[in-house]
Design a protein around this motif. Structure first.
Motif, PDB file in Angstrom:
ATOM      1  N   SER A 124       0.849  -1.154   0.127  1.00 27.98           N
ATOM      2  CA  SER A 124       0.041   0.145   0.057  1.00 27.98           C
ATOM      3  C   SER A 124       0.745   1.388  -0.185  1.00 27.98           C
ATOM      4  CB  SER A 124      -0.756  -0.025   1.325  1.00 27.98           C
ATOM      5  OG  SER A 124      -0.181  -0.255   2.353  1.00 27.98           O
ATOM      6  N   GLU A 125       1.832   1.151   0.679  1.00 35.64           N
ATOM      7  CA  GLU A 125       3.093   2.471   0.557  1.00 35.64           C
ATOM      8  C   GLU A 125       3.312   2.516  -0.801  1.00 35.64           C
ATOM      9  OE1 GLU A 125       4.197   5.803   1.860  1.00 35.64           O
ATOM     10  OE2 GLU A 125       3.030   4.385   3.145  1.00 35.64           O
ATOM     11  N   ASP A 128       0.750   4.016  -2.753  1.00 35.83           N
ATOM     12  CA  ASP A 128       0.605   5.301  -2.452  1.00 35.83           C
ATOM     13  C   ASP A 128       1.565   6.273  -3.250  1.00 35.83           C
ATOM     14  OD1 ASP A 128      -1.944   5.022  -1.260  1.00 35.83           O
ATOM     15  OD2 ASP A 128      -0.910   5.165   0.798  1.00 35.83           O
ATOM     16  N   LYS A 131       1.115   6.741  -6.844  1.00 31.83           N
ATOM     17  CA  LYS A 131      -0.049   7.788  -6.849  1.00 31.83           C
ATOM     18  C   LYS A 131       0.308   9.334  -6.493  1.00 31.83           C
ATOM     19  CE  LYS A 131      -3.175   5.183  -8.949  1.00 31.83           C
ATOM     20  NZ  LYS A 131      -3.246   5.404 -10.093  1.00 31.83           N
ATOM     21  N   GLN A 133       0.933  10.180  -3.283  1.00 33.09           N
ATOM     22  CA  GLN A 133       0.339  10.257  -2.050  1.00 33.09           C
ATOM     23  C   GLN A 133       1.057   9.656  -1.115  1.00 33.09           C
ATOM     24  OE1 GLN A 133      -3.569   8.394  -2.704  1.00 33.09           O
ATOM     25  NE2 GLN A 133      -4.206   9.936  -4.302  1.00 33.09           N
ATOM     26  N   GLY A 134       0.569   9.610   0.223  1.00 32.16           N
ATOM     27  CA  GLY A 134       1.128   8.782   1.309  1.00 32.16           C
ATOM     28  C   GLY A 134       2.105   9.760   2.018  1.00 32.16           C
TER      29      GLY A 134
END
Length: 158
Positions: A124-125, A128, A131, A133-134
């Motif tokens: 998930s990191e 992100d 994208k 983000q994160g």
């Protein structure tokens, strides 16, 4: 110059993707010398990225490399003692250190996530970061903001 130049370490390519950057990332991910566990975490994260991506034509390895590039800081601040004060001096980072800092940012931000397993956190990191983000991207932007704020002291680079 007094110091000798540090020799760059040569990383052997990993078994699955045949990429030396992956083995370098796995070395940063590894704890207590358990490289097989680190490889398992990374490969499971790549499988989860394959499941996450919807209409992306890129492979999971390309997504990881793009995310790594999005997290890579280009400038950092170092403390210098000038007179009686400590000054934050912005200094450009070498290309080798950029990659290392990006890898460590991704791993550190993946560790503090709330998912259950480390491979879920890492996947998930990475997604992100791909994208833009994160937490890892926010930390990179904070590093750049600090360097921008202390731009007046850039002439103290020596």
């Amino acid at each position: 110059m007094r110091k000798t130049k540090k020799k760059n370490k040569i990383y052997l390519p990993d078994p699955k993707f045949n990429d030396s950057l992956v083995s370098r990332f796995v070395n940063h991910l590894m704890k207590n010398g358990k490289k097989s566990v680190a490889y398992r975490i990374f490969y499971n994260a790549m499988k989860k990225i394959d499941l996450i991506k919807e209409r992306e034509e890129k492979t999971s390895l390309e997504i990881w490399k793009e995310g790594l590039k999005n997290v890579m800081p280009h400038i950092e601040v170092k403390s210098r003692r000038m007179g009686g004060a400590n000054i934050q001096v912005p200094i450009p980072i070498s290309s080798n250190n950029k990659i290392t800092k990006a890898m460590k940012l991704l791993i550190d931000c993946a560790i503090i996530r709330k998912e259950k397993t480390m491979s879920d956190k890492l996947a998930s990191e990475i997604w992100d970061a791909f994208k833009e983000q994160g937490e890892a991207v926010k930390r990179k932007e904070n590093i750049h903001k600090m360097a921008e704020a202390n731009k007046a002291f850039s002439h103290f680079r020596f």
